[in-house]
Design a protein around this motif. Structure first.
Motif, PDB file in Angstrom:
ATOM      1  N   LEU A   1       0.772  -1.351  -0.208  1.00 21.49           N
ATOM      2  CA  LEU A   1      -0.031   0.126   0.087  1.00 21.49           C
ATOM      3  C   LEU A   1       0.817   1.253  -0.035  1.00 21.49           C
ATOM      4  CD1 LEU A   1      -3.009   1.379   0.104  1.00 21.49           C
ATOM      5  CD2 LEU A   1      -2.499   1.250   2.630  1.00 21.49           C
ATOM      6  N   SER A   2       1.953   1.195   0.829  1.00 17.44           N
ATOM      7  CA  SER A   2       2.758   2.437   0.882  1.00 17.44           C
ATOM      8  C   SER A   2       3.535   2.690  -0.715  1.00 17.44           C
ATOM      9  CB  SER A   2       3.845   2.260   1.874  1.00 17.44           C
ATOM     10  OG  SER A   2       4.532   1.187   1.642  1.00 17.44           O
ATOM     11  N   HIS A   3       3.820   1.421  -1.420  1.00 16.41           N
ATOM     12  CA  HIS A   3       4.362   1.595  -2.549  1.00 16.41           C
ATOM     13  C   HIS A   3       3.408   2.178  -3.681  1.00 16.41           C
ATOM     14  CE1 HIS A   3       8.364   0.158  -1.624  1.00 16.41           C
ATOM     15  NE2 HIS A   3       7.744  -0.907  -1.071  1.00 16.41           N
ATOM     16  N   LYS A   4       2.025   1.910  -3.388  1.00 22.35           N
ATOM     17  CA  LYS A   4       1.027   2.283  -4.352  1.00 22.35           C
ATOM     18  C   LYS A   4       1.105   4.051  -3.947  1.00 22.35           C
ATOM     19  CE  LYS A   4      -1.500  -1.854  -5.150  1.00 22.35           C
ATOM     20  NZ  LYS A   4      -2.808  -2.494  -5.000  1.00 22.35           N
ATOM     21  N   ILE A   5       1.148   4.334  -2.828  1.00 26.86           N
ATOM     22  CA  ILE A   5       0.999   5.890  -2.485  1.00 26.86           C
ATOM     23  C   ILE A   5       1.948   6.528  -2.950  1.00 26.86           C
ATOM     24  CG2 ILE A   5       1.026   7.290  -0.479  1.00 26.86           C
ATOM     25  CD1 ILE A   5      -0.621   5.314   1.105  1.00 26.86           C
TER      26      ILE A   5
ATOM     27  N   TRP B   1       9.473  -2.715  -7.008  1.00 25.55           N
ATOM     28  CA  TRP B   1       8.526  -2.912  -8.057  1.00 25.55           C
ATOM     29  C   TRP B   1       9.310  -3.986  -9.145  1.00 25.55           C
ATOM     30  CZ3 TRP B   1       8.477   3.169  -9.384  1.00 25.55           C
ATOM     31  CH2 TRP B   1       7.503   3.818  -8.485  1.00 25.55           C
ATOM     32  N   LEU B   2      10.544  -4.012  -8.834  1.00 25.89           N
ATOM     33  CA  LEU B   2      11.404  -4.721  -9.602  1.00 25.89           C
ATOM     34  C   LEU B   2      10.964  -6.359  -9.082  1.00 25.89           C
ATOM     35  CD1 LEU B   2      13.745  -6.083 -11.557  1.00 25.89           C
ATOM     36  CD2 LEU B   2      15.241  -5.485  -9.594  1.00 25.89           C
ATOM     37  N   GLN B   3      11.074  -6.581  -7.969  1.00 23.06           N
ATOM     38  CA  GLN B   3      10.579  -7.800  -7.326  1.00 23.06           C
ATOM     39  C   GLN B   3       9.024  -8.317  -7.794  1.00 23.06           C
ATOM     40  OE1 GLN B   3      11.466  -7.392  -3.336  1.00 23.06           O
ATOM     41  NE2 GLN B   3      13.860  -7.561  -3.608  1.00 23.06           N
ATOM     42  N   SER B   4       8.038  -7.475  -7.815  1.00 26.47           N
ATOM     43  CA  SER B   4       6.796  -7.628  -7.990  1.00 26.47           C
ATOM     44  C   SER B   4       6.640  -7.749  -9.246  1.00 26.47           C
ATOM     45  CB  SER B   4       5.886  -6.539  -7.339  1.00 26.47           C
ATOM     46  OG  SER B   4       6.263  -5.289  -7.872  1.00 26.47           O
TER      47      SER B   4
ATOM     48  N   LEU C   1       7.767   0.773 -13.738  1.00 19.64           N
ATOM     49  CA  LEU C   1       9.115   1.043 -14.013  1.00 19.64           C
ATOM     50  C   LEU C   1       9.372   1.937 -15.172  1.00 19.64           C
ATOM     51  CD1 LEU C   1      10.591  -2.686 -13.095  1.00 19.64           C
ATOM     52  CD2 LEU C   1      11.252  -0.273 -12.004  1.00 19.64           C
ATOM     53  N   GLU C   2       8.568   1.460 -16.327  1.00 18.33           N
ATOM     54  CA  GLU C   2       8.575   2.062 -17.660  1.00 18.33           C
ATOM     55  C   GLU C   2       7.938   3.688 -17.225  1.00 18.33           C
ATOM     56  OE1 GLU C   2       6.095  -0.002 -20.385  1.00 18.33           O
ATOM     57  OE2 GLU C   2       7.317  -1.773 -20.308  1.00 18.33           O
ATOM     58  N   TYR C   3       7.153   3.508 -16.683  1.00 21.64           N
ATOM     59  CA  TYR C   3       6.773   5.123 -16.252  1.00 21.64           C
ATOM     60  C   TYR C   3       7.979   5.876 -15.735  1.00 21.64           C
ATOM     61  CZ  TYR C   3       4.125   9.254 -14.539  1.00 21.64           C
ATOM     62  OH  TYR C   3       3.786  10.565 -14.258  1.00 21.64           O
ATOM     63  N   ALA C   4       8.504   5.382 -14.633  1.00 23.81           N
ATOM     64  CA  ALA C   4       9.889   5.854 -13.918  1.00 23.81           C
ATOM     65  C   ALA C   4      10.946   6.201 -15.025  1.00 23.81           C
ATOM     66  CB  ALA C   4      10.225   4.872 -12.880  1.00 23.81           C
ATOM     67  N   VAL C   5      11.108   5.266 -15.871  1.00 23.49           N
ATOM     68  CA  VAL C   5      12.223   5.684 -16.982  1.00 23.49           C
ATOM     69  C   VAL C   5      11.891   6.725 -17.787  1.00 23.49           C
ATOM     70  CG1 VAL C   5      12.896   4.690 -19.222  1.00 23.49           C
ATOM     71  CG2 VAL C   5      12.923   3.248 -17.400  1.00 23.49           C
ATOM     72  N   THR C   6      10.644   7.092 -17.926  1.00 25.56           N
ATOM     73  CA  THR C   6      10.479   8.128 -18.871  1.00 25.56           C
ATOM     74  C   THR C   6       9.953   9.391 -18.111  1.00 25.56           C
ATOM     75  OG1 THR C   6       7.978   7.729 -18.892  1.00 25.56           O
ATOM     76  CG2 THR C   6       9.468   7.090 -20.766  1.00 25.56           C
ATOM     77  N   GLN C   7       9.440   9.604 -16.880  1.00 22.23           N
ATOM     78  CA  GLN C   7       9.125  10.622 -15.975  1.00 22.23           C
ATOM     79  C   GLN C   7       9.939  11.066 -14.683  1.00 22.23           C
ATOM     80  OE1 GLN C   7       6.695  12.522 -17.394  1.00 22.23           O
ATOM     81  NE2 GLN C   7       6.475  10.932 -19.106  1.00 22.23           N
ATOM     82  N   GLY C   8      10.875  10.121 -14.313  1.00 20.46           N
ATOM     83  CA  GLY C   8      11.669  10.258 -13.098  1.00 20.46           C
ATOM     84  C   GLY C   8      12.727  11.295 -13.395  1.00 20.46           C
ATOM     85  N   ASN C   9      13.585  11.873 -12.254  1.00 22.49           N
ATOM     86  CA  ASN C   9      14.761  12.415 -12.359  1.00 22.49           C
ATOM     87  C   ASN C   9      15.791  11.509 -13.030  1.00 22.49           C
ATOM     88  OD1 ASN C   9      15.597  11.144  -9.960  1.00 22.49           O
ATOM     89  ND2 ASN C   9      15.524  12.609  -8.594  1.00 22.49           N
ATOM     90  N   TYR C  10      16.896  12.196 -12.863  1.00 22.33           N
ATOM     91  CA  TYR C  10      17.868  11.128 -13.600  1.00 22.33           C
ATOM     92  C   TYR C  10      18.394   9.948 -12.756  1.00 22.33           C
ATOM     93  CZ  TYR C  10      21.719  13.177 -10.567  1.00 22.33           C
ATOM     94  OH  TYR C  10      22.407  13.375  -9.479  1.00 22.33           O
ATOM     95  N   LYS C  11      18.117  10.036 -11.550  1.00 22.99           N
ATOM     96  CA  LYS C  11      18.640   8.939 -10.625  1.00 22.99           C
ATOM     97  C   LYS C  11      17.359   7.805 -10.785  1.00 22.99           C
ATOM     98  CE  LYS C  11      21.223  11.417  -7.010  1.00 22.99           C
ATOM     99  NZ  LYS C  11      21.615  11.894  -5.719  1.00 22.99           N
ATOM    100  N   THR C  12      16.288   8.309 -10.793  1.00 25.97           N
ATOM    101  CA  THR C  12      15.088   7.523 -10.944  1.00 25.97           C
ATOM    102  C   THR C  12      15.149   6.697 -12.219  1.00 25.97           C
ATOM    103  OG1 THR C  12      13.665   8.763  -9.470  1.00 25.97           O
ATOM    104  CG2 THR C  12      12.615   7.155 -10.779  1.00 25.97           C
TER     105      THR C  12
END
Length: 151
Positions: A4-8, A28-31, A37-48
């Motif tokens: 739930l905290s990861h969904k938040i 997210w990798l383990q699940s 993860l694809e959203y994080a690749v396109t929308q996150g900061n450079y570390k994300t």
């Protein structure tokens, strides 16, 4: 942290209020949650983006190729390299992807070589011969006249 905290965290990430941590991306990798993860690749900061690309590389799911292709031209070189590594691992049979990855790696290596050459030559001093300027010449002449004793 529970699910739930990861969904938040993902909800706050979509609202651009928070960046996911490394532990969240590992969750997210383990699940095997490739959409996040694809959203994080396109929308996150450079570390994300880098962490998400590395996570997608570990998952090696072929349907994440379009998101990785978008990020190979990233402004941050480490993110671009992480996406290329992921593409290289995922697409072992696709010749087009192999060609793109090879050309891109060649380009990245050229940039690295230029940077290394620049760093190696950074401390060297070069003798640059300039033409004599009239103002410098007249300044030196006045300086010499001032050194002479007054009669």
């Amino acid at each position: 942290m529970n699910a739930l905290s990861h969904k938040i965290i993902f909800f706050l990430f979509k609202l651009k209020l928070l960046q996911p941590s490394e532990s969240t991306i590992n969750f997210w990798l383990q699940s095997e949650d490739t959409d996040k993860l694809e959203y994080a690749v396109t929308q996150g900061n450079y570390k994300t983006r880098k962490l998400a690309a590395e996570a997608l590389e570990q998952l090696a799911k072929p349907f994440s190729i379009p998101a990785l292709l978008k990020c190979i031209n990233d402004k941050v070189q480490n993110v671009s390299i992480a996406c290329l590594n992921a593409l290289e691992r995922i697409s072992t049979k696709d010749e087009l992807i192999k060609t793109i990855v090879k050309k891109r790696f060649k380009w990245v290596n050229e940039i690295r070589e230029k940077r290394e050459k620049f760093e190696a030559n950074k401390g060297k001093k070069y003798n640059i011969y300039r033409w004599e300027r009239a103002s410098k010449k007249s300044f030196d002449m006045v300086k010499e006249r001032l050194k002479r004793p007054i009669r």
